[in-house]
Write a protein that holds these residues in place. Structure first.
Motif, mmCIF file in Angstrom:
data_model
loop_
_atom_site.group_PDB
_atom_site.id
_atom_site.type_symbol
_atom_site.label_atom_id
_atom_site.label_comp_id
_atom_site.label_asym_id
_atom_site.label_seq_id
_atom_site.Cartn_x
_atom_site.Cartn_y
_atom_site.Cartn_z
ATOM 1 N N UNK A 12 5.866 3.245 -6.763
ATOM 2 C CA UNK A 12 4.800 2.270 -6.573
ATOM 3 C C UNK A 12 5.343 0.892 -6.204
ATOM 4 N N UNK A 13 6.518 0.546 -6.679
ATOM 5 C CA UNK A 13 7.097 -0.759 -6.391
ATOM 6 C C UNK A 13 7.841 -0.787 -5.065
ATOM 7 N N UNK A 14 8.222 0.381 -4.576
ATOM 8 C CA UNK A 14 9.002 0.464 -3.350
ATOM 9 C C UNK A 14 8.142 0.623 -2.120
ATOM 10 N N UNK A 61 3.854 8.452 2.952
ATOM 11 C CA UNK A 61 2.468 8.903 2.989
ATOM 12 C C UNK A 61 2.287 10.112 2.089
ATOM 13 N N UNK A 62 3.287 10.963 2.035
ATOM 14 C CA UNK A 62 3.230 12.141 1.176
ATOM 15 C C UNK A 62 3.081 11.744 -0.298
ATOM 16 N N UNK A 64 -2.865 9.674 -4.859
ATOM 17 C CA UNK A 64 -4.312 9.640 -4.654
ATOM 18 C C UNK A 64 -4.960 10.933 -5.150
ATOM 19 N N UNK A 65 -4.351 12.060 -4.874
ATOM 20 C CA UNK A 65 -4.878 13.346 -5.327
ATOM 21 C C UNK A 65 -4.902 13.415 -6.849
ATOM 22 N N UNK A 89 -6.447 8.039 -0.169
ATOM 23 C CA UNK A 89 -5.290 7.166 -0.004
ATOM 24 C C UNK A 89 -5.760 5.729 0.262
ATOM 25 N N UNK A 90 -6.832 5.574 1.001
ATOM 26 C CA UNK A 90 -7.367 4.246 1.298
ATOM 27 C C UNK A 90 -7.686 3.493 0.013
#
Length: 84
Positions: free
Chosen positions: A36-38, A42-43, A49-50, A56-57
């Motif tokens: 999260x900090x880096x 997308x994966x 998100x899942x 993801x938005x």
């Protein structure tokens, strides 16, 4: 707001902890924190998100405006307006 803040906000809204999300995406809590900090792929964003049952938005949404997204890197706001 950055990805980390968004994930924390979404966890709170969903009654989850970061450890719950980490378990769902099969990483350690410290690995999730680093992701999260880096600069997450997308994966990884899709996995997070899942786990939170959002798109993801939603990870880029600051929770303040229904028609704006904030870039987690530069802070630029993308506002979506009706076509006139």
């Amino acid at each position: 707001m950055n990805i980390s803040e968004s994930v924390k906000r979404l966890c709170k809204e969903k009654g989850m902890s970061l450890a719950d999300v980490a378990d769902k995406i099969e990483v350690s809590a410290s690995s999730l924190s680093q992701i999260m900090k880096g600069n997450p792929t997308l994966s990884k964003l899709t996995d997070i998100a899942t786990a939170l049952d959002v798109s993801v938005v939603d990870l880029f949404y600051d929770g303040e405006s229904d028609n704006a997204l904030k870039c987690p890197r530069c802070g630029a706001v993308l506002e979506i307006k009706e076509k006139q």
